[in-house]
Design a protein around this motif. Structure first.
Motif, PDB file in Angstrom:
ATOM      1  N   LYS A  90       0.834  -1.189   0.000  1.00 16.56           N
ATOM      2  CA  LYS A  90       0.000   0.000   0.000  1.00 16.56           C
ATOM      3  C   LYS A  90       0.871   1.242   0.000  1.00 16.56           C
ATOM      4  O   LYS A  90       2.049   1.195   0.271  1.00 16.56           O
ATOM      5  CB  LYS A  90      -0.887   0.022   1.248  1.00 16.56           C
ATOM      6  CG  LYS A  90      -2.011  -0.993   1.238  1.00 16.56           C
ATOM      7  CD  LYS A  90      -2.833  -0.833   2.487  1.00 16.56           C
ATOM      8  CE  LYS A  90      -3.990  -1.824   2.508  1.00 16.56           C
ATOM      9  NZ  LYS A  90      -4.771  -1.705   3.731  1.00 16.56           N
ATOM     10  N   LYS A  94      -0.950   5.858   6.922  1.00  9.90           N
ATOM     11  CA  LYS A  94      -1.221   5.355   8.266  1.00  9.90           C
ATOM     12  C   LYS A  94      -0.041   4.556   8.768  1.00  9.90           C
ATOM     13  O   LYS A  94       0.598   3.849   8.037  1.00  9.90           O
ATOM     14  CB  LYS A  94      -2.465   4.453   8.253  1.00  9.90           C
ATOM     15  CG  LYS A  94      -3.761   5.206   8.072  1.00  9.90           C
ATOM     16  CD  LYS A  94      -4.894   4.204   8.179  1.00  9.90           C
ATOM     17  CE  LYS A  94      -6.233   4.860   8.053  1.00  9.90           C
ATOM     18  NZ  LYS A  94      -7.313   3.881   8.163  1.00  9.90           N
ATOM     19  N   GLU A  95       0.207   4.613  10.062  1.00 15.77           N
ATOM     20  CA  GLU A  95       1.316   3.878  10.633  1.00 15.77           C
ATOM     21  C   GLU A  95       0.965   3.306  11.986  1.00 15.77           C
ATOM     22  O   GLU A  95       1.498   3.714  13.008  1.00 15.77           O
ATOM     23  CB  GLU A  95       2.559   4.785  10.750  1.00 15.77           C
ATOM     24  CG  GLU A  95       3.055   5.267   9.396  1.00 15.77           C
ATOM     25  CD  GLU A  95       4.305   6.119   9.515  1.00 15.77           C
ATOM     26  OE1 GLU A  95       4.507   6.709  10.583  1.00 15.77           O
ATOM     27  OE2 GLU A  95       5.062   6.189   8.568  1.00 15.77           O
ATOM     28  N   ASP A 124       2.936   1.399   6.439  1.00 15.77           N
ATOM     29  CA  ASP A 124       1.982   0.347   6.092  1.00 15.77           C
ATOM     30  C   ASP A 124       2.451  -0.559   4.957  1.00 15.77           C
ATOM     31  O   ASP A 124       1.655  -1.222   4.322  1.00 15.77           O
ATOM     32  CB  ASP A 124       0.616   0.944   5.711  1.00 15.77           C
ATOM     33  CG  ASP A 124      -0.245   1.118   6.932  1.00 15.77           C
ATOM     34  OD1 ASP A 124       0.209   0.739   8.020  1.00 15.77           O
ATOM     35  OD2 ASP A 124      -1.353   1.640   6.791  1.00 15.77           O
ATOM     36  N   ARG A 125       3.734  -0.591   4.689  1.00 13.78           N
ATOM     37  CA  ARG A 125       4.225  -1.474   3.633  1.00 13.78           C
ATOM     38  C   ARG A 125       4.564  -2.850   4.212  1.00 13.78           C
ATOM     39  O   ARG A 125       4.013  -3.853   3.809  1.00 13.78           O
ATOM     40  CB  ARG A 125       5.442  -0.845   2.953  1.00 13.78           C
ATOM     41  CG  ARG A 125       5.087   0.405   2.135  1.00 13.78           C
ATOM     42  CD  ARG A 125       6.358   1.001   1.550  1.00 13.78           C
ATOM     43  NE  ARG A 125       6.063   2.069   0.615  1.00 13.78           N
ATOM     44  CZ  ARG A 125       5.958   3.332   0.955  1.00 13.78           C
ATOM     45  NH1 ARG A 125       6.103   3.692   2.218  1.00 13.78           N
ATOM     46  NH2 ARG A 125       5.688   4.249   0.048  1.00 13.78           N
ATOM     47  N   ARG A 127       5.709  -4.147   8.187  1.00 13.56           N
ATOM     48  CA  ARG A 127       6.028  -3.663   9.527  1.00 13.56           C
ATOM     49  C   ARG A 127       6.692  -4.764  10.344  1.00 13.56           C
ATOM     50  O   ARG A 127       6.158  -5.867  10.486  1.00 13.56           O
ATOM     51  CB  ARG A 127       4.752  -3.191  10.211  1.00 13.56           C
ATOM     52  CG  ARG A 127       5.003  -2.502  11.546  1.00 13.56           C
ATOM     53  CD  ARG A 127       3.763  -1.747  12.010  1.00 13.56           C
ATOM     54  NE  ARG A 127       2.613  -2.600  12.214  1.00 13.56           N
ATOM     55  CZ  ARG A 127       1.589  -2.682  11.374  1.00 13.56           C
ATOM     56  NH1 ARG A 127       1.586  -1.989  10.269  1.00 13.56           N
ATOM     57  NH2 ARG A 127       0.556  -3.469  11.639  1.00 13.56           N
ATOM     58  N   LEU A 167       0.179 -13.134   5.069  1.00 15.21           N
ATOM     59  CA  LEU A 167       0.151 -11.935   5.909  1.00 15.21           C
ATOM     60  C   LEU A 167       1.477 -11.685   6.617  1.00 15.21           C
ATOM     61  O   LEU A 167       1.764 -10.552   7.011  1.00 15.21           O
ATOM     62  CB  LEU A 167      -0.952 -12.063   6.967  1.00 15.21           C
ATOM     63  CG  LEU A 167      -2.385 -12.142   6.441  1.00 15.21           C
ATOM     64  CD1 LEU A 167      -3.351 -12.272   7.605  1.00 15.21           C
ATOM     65  CD2 LEU A 167      -2.722 -10.927   5.610  1.00 15.21           C
ATOM     66  N   TYR A 168       2.277 -12.742   6.805  1.00 15.79           N
ATOM     67  CA  TYR A 168       3.516 -12.588   7.553  1.00 15.79           C
ATOM     68  C   TYR A 168       4.681 -13.205   6.784  1.00 15.79           C
ATOM     69  O   TYR A 168       4.530 -14.237   6.101  1.00 15.79           O
ATOM     70  CB  TYR A 168       3.412 -13.266   8.928  1.00 15.79           C
ATOM     71  CG  TYR A 168       2.390 -12.634   9.838  1.00 15.79           C
ATOM     72  CD1 TYR A 168       2.709 -11.509  10.599  1.00 15.79           C
ATOM     73  CD2 TYR A 168       1.099 -13.146   9.917  1.00 15.79           C
ATOM     74  CE1 TYR A 168       1.758 -10.917  11.425  1.00 15.79           C
ATOM     75  CE2 TYR A 168       0.141 -12.554  10.735  1.00 15.79           C
ATOM     76  CZ  TYR A 168       0.492 -11.449  11.491  1.00 15.79           C
ATOM     77  OH  TYR A 168      -0.452 -10.860  12.297  1.00 15.79           O
ATOM     78  N   ARG A 215       4.958  -8.057   9.303  1.00 16.59           N
ATOM     79  CA  ARG A 215       3.555  -8.136   8.868  1.00 16.59           C
ATOM     80  C   ARG A 215       3.454  -7.404   7.544  1.00 16.59           C
ATOM     81  O   ARG A 215       3.867  -6.246   7.425  1.00 16.59           O
ATOM     82  CB  ARG A 215       2.616  -7.511   9.891  1.00 16.59           C
ATOM     83  CG  ARG A 215       1.155  -7.547   9.441  1.00 16.59           C
ATOM     84  CD  ARG A 215       0.206  -6.937  10.455  1.00 16.59           C
ATOM     85  NE  ARG A 215      -1.133  -6.833   9.910  1.00 16.59           N
ATOM     86  CZ  ARG A 215      -2.040  -7.798   9.913  1.00 16.59           C
ATOM     87  NH1 ARG A 215      -1.739  -8.957  10.469  1.00 16.59           N
ATOM     88  NH2 ARG A 215      -3.226  -7.642   9.380  1.00 16.59           N
ATOM     89  N   GLU A 217       1.329  -5.628   4.701  1.00 16.33           N
ATOM     90  CA  GLU A 217       0.055  -4.956   4.476  1.00 16.33           C
ATOM     91  C   GLU A 217      -0.264  -5.050   2.999  1.00 16.33           C
ATOM     92  O   GLU A 217       0.293  -4.326   2.182  1.00 16.33           O
ATOM     93  CB  GLU A 217       0.144  -3.494   4.929  1.00 16.33           C
ATOM     94  CG  GLU A 217       0.476  -3.334   6.400  1.00 16.33           C
ATOM     95  CD  GLU A 217      -0.592  -3.936   7.294  1.00 16.33           C
ATOM     96  OE1 GLU A 217      -1.767  -4.014   6.875  1.00 16.33           O
ATOM     97  OE2 GLU A 217      -0.266  -4.342   8.417  1.00 16.33           O
ATOM     98  N   GLU A 221      -7.374  -7.195  -0.410  1.00 15.97           N
ATOM     99  CA  GLU A 221      -7.845  -8.181   0.559  1.00 15.97           C
ATOM    100  C   GLU A 221      -7.963  -9.556  -0.078  1.00 15.97           C
ATOM    101  O   GLU A 221      -7.684 -10.571   0.538  1.00 15.97           O
ATOM    102  CB  GLU A 221      -9.208  -7.747   1.109  1.00 15.97           C
ATOM    103  CG  GLU A 221      -9.854  -8.745   2.062  1.00 15.97           C
ATOM    104  CD  GLU A 221      -9.089  -8.870   3.370  1.00 15.97           C
ATOM    105  OE1 GLU A 221      -9.246  -9.911   4.031  1.00 15.97           O
ATOM    106  OE2 GLU A 221      -8.336  -7.948   3.718  1.00 15.97           O
ATOM    107  N   ARG A 224      -5.106 -12.160   0.125  1.00 14.85           N
ATOM    108  CA  ARG A 224      -4.827 -12.928   1.330  1.00 14.85           C
ATOM    109  C   ARG A 224      -5.867 -14.018   1.561  1.00 14.85           C
ATOM    110  O   ARG A 224      -5.872 -14.658   2.592  1.00 14.85           O
ATOM    111  CB  ARG A 224      -4.769 -12.007   2.550  1.00 14.85           C
ATOM    112  CG  ARG A 224      -6.104 -11.438   2.959  1.00 14.85           C
ATOM    113  CD  ARG A 224      -6.001 -10.618   4.225  1.00 14.85           C
ATOM    114  NE  ARG A 224      -5.245  -9.409   4.007  1.00 14.85           N
ATOM    115  CZ  ARG A 224      -5.183  -8.420   4.884  1.00 14.85           C
ATOM    116  NH1 ARG A 224      -5.822  -8.513   6.018  1.00 14.85           N
ATOM    117  NH2 ARG A 224      -4.487  -7.347   4.631  1.00 14.85           N
TER     118      ARG A 224
END
Length: 563
Positions: A90, A94-95, A124-125, A127, A167-168, A215, A217, A221, A224
């Motif tokens: 993304k 936001k962070e 948000d890329r 984390r 996701l991870y 993680r 981002e 959706e 995932r």
């Protein structure tokens, strides 16, 4: 001034060595001044301030996965906005933070923590969320995994996991990458994630049984959800279904993606659709996936998706999720030195690397090699570096065919492949690497005819020599191994003296391709074999077929002979 310059010019003409010495000193002094100006005691980041003792303060901007090391100024090395990433990231501002309170490390922070000064907040890329305990028998991240003991980087691991919808992403031992949808382990001390990435010394890639986890981002959706689930077929409902497929969920609005998504979240590799019930589990002796039924028996429309089939209560439609079956992924060296040396012998291009992958998964022990191939070691074959007589590996890869070399082994698995396929596979490996392809110019040039003339006779003499000089030889045809992996792998493991666990072999079936299979997408548009080549090779096939039958073995498969 002009007279002075003329005098200097005449002087240096008479003394050229002194001129070049002065010039070298001047350049060295300039370099030292430049390096001194580029250093500062701590990383200096434009537009942010670090509060004393804050460790990895929340004010640091995104610097990508590359860290500022040795104190170079950020403004001199990184454009605003950091490095570019793939489309799966993304680009919002936001962070949110999941790390909690940072400790008061002060000026004595460990090297592992200094290496993470830009990871905690990455717009948000991706984390960084911490260092976690890992276990070879029960992985913290249970999705796909891959190793590279030479070029592993944080970004490469993140990119591979994100492309598959996970996701991870977690890195371990400096070179291992694991993906998953859930983190199922406890936190470890940051100082325990202390191994530098093999391909990026400025970053940390976990430690010994420790994962550095990020993680991801994802931009969409849907990525995932069930991503690249593999269709396994239609199967009859097993007896004791609650044991065979232990997790279930009633879904009145059933669809394939909902069931696959549910089983993925529950960390199961199999997703079985039974009308309005979704079931999850592992392939086991209760549900082997060996006896497929006609797909028409499962052709009941899904309640939530008109153009999909969702099976019935008696016939289940099965998909393989992205969750990796870890029951066969643990590998180690033999606990005691082997008393006998077992060869995994084959002609080059006959699938030896693939067979090693299968044997390692089936037995849980590393395989060795008569040679040393750094590219295979970097891909996870850790027995590659051991001397072939070390006794620490379950079997030894070899392409040798001389009497002295063959008699060095106490027994052997002899892998034979269709010579037409084996020659092309070895030619591709020779000019394109283990999973690459030879260029069109190589096929059309003089290389291919010379290769066939030299290697085709060797294909026959290799098999004949092992049948003649080998002490205890188990013949396995590559084509049979592909067609009936479970049975053939049982035979191979039996020769190695390992009690074959059926559930482990079923796990191997789900992981059979590994990372060592050459893609079939790039095929030659023409037949590279001339009539003269085919006549020669057919003669060698008949010779090998006769030799096998003289030893009361089955001859070569019918498809060795071209139609």
């Amino acid at each position: 001034m002009a007279k002075l310059l003329v005098k200097l010019q005449r002087y240096f003409r008479r003394k050229p060595v002194r001129f070049f010495t002065l010039l070298a000193l001047y350049l060295a002094a300039g370099s030292l001044v430049f390096l001194h100006s580029g250093f500062s005691g701590e990383p200096t980041v434009t537009g942010s301030q670090r509060s004393p003792g804050a460790g990895e303060g929340p004010g640091l901007p995104y610097l990508g996965v590359m860290q500022l090391s040795r104190g170079f100024k950020a403004a001199a090395t990184m454009p605003e906005g950091g490095r570019r990433h793939g489309p799966w990231f993304k680009s919002t501002s936001k962070e949110p933070s999941e790390r909690g309170k940072a400790g008061d490390y002060g000026s004595t922070r460990s090297r592992a923590l200094r290496g993470r000064s830009g990871r905690e907040k990455e717009e948000d890329r991706a984390r960084y969320i911490g260092c976690y305990v890992d276990n070879t028998r029960w992985r913290t991240l249970r999705g796909v995994s891959f190793f590279d003991y030479k070029k592993m980087t944080v970004f490469r691991c993140q990119d591979n996991c994100a492309e598959r919808g996970y996701l991870y992403a977690g890195l371990e031992f400096g070179a291992e990458c694991y993906c998953g949808h859930k983190v199922q382990a406890s936190n470890a001390s940051e100082s325990e994630c202390n191994m530098e990435c093999k391909g990026e010394r400025s970053n940390i890639c976990g430690g010994v049984n420790r994962l550095s986890i990020y993680r991801l981002e994802l931009a969409q959706e849907s990525a995932r959800r069930y991503g690249s689930a593999i269709f396994r077929g239609c199967f009859r409902r097993p007896d004791n279904i609650s044991i065979a497929l232990p997790v279930s969920q009633l879904m009145l609005n059933m669809s394939v993606d909902k069931c696959v998504d549910f089983c993925t979240e529950k960390e199961y590799p199999l997703s079985a659709l039974a009308g309005t019930t979704c079931r999850c589990g592992f392939p086991t002796t209760l549900f082997t996936l060996h006896e497929r039924e006609d797909e028409q028996l499962c052709a009941q429309k899904c309640a939530g998706e008109e153009f999909e089939s969702c099976g019935t209560a008696e016939y289940l439609l099965v998909y393989q999720t992205q969750v990796q079956d870890n029951r066969c992924m643990d590998r180690r060296f033999l606990p005691t030195r082997a008393k006998q040396l077992v060869a995994l012998a084959s002609f080059p291009g006959a699938g030896n690397t693939w067979a090693r992958h299968l044997i390692e998964l089936a037995t849980g022990f590393y395989t060795g090699s008569y040679y040393f191939d750094g590219s295979l070691y970097n891909k996870g074959f850790k027995g590659e570096r051991d001397h072939w007589r070390s006794g620490r590996t379950i079997c030894i890869k070899t392409h040798e065919s001389g009497q002295k070399e063959i008699e060095s082994f106490d027994s052997a698995i002899l892998l034979i492949r269709n010579p037409y396929k084996a020659l092309m596979a070895e030619f591709n490996r020779k000019y394109g690497g283990h999973i690459g392809f030879a260029a069109h110019a190589h096929w059309k040039g003089k290389e291919w005819p010379e290769f066939v003339a030299n290697y085709a006779p060797w294909w026959a003499t290799h098999t004949l020599d092992w049948l003649r000089y080998g002490k205890k030889v188990l013949v396995v045809h590559f084509e049979d191994l592909k067609r009936d992996l479970f049975v053939q792998l049982q035979r191979m493991v039996g020769l190695l003296g390992i009690a074959a666990c059926e559930d482990r072999l079923l796990c191997v079936e789900g992981q059979k391709d590994g990372n060592f299979k050459r893609s079939g997408l790039r095929k030659l548009e023409y037949d590279p074999y001339t009539p003269e080549m085919r006549k020669m090779i057919s003669g060698y096939i008949r010779t090998v077929d006769t030799a096998l039958k003289l030893r009361n073995l089955s001859g070569v498969p019918d498809d060795y002979y071209p139609r």
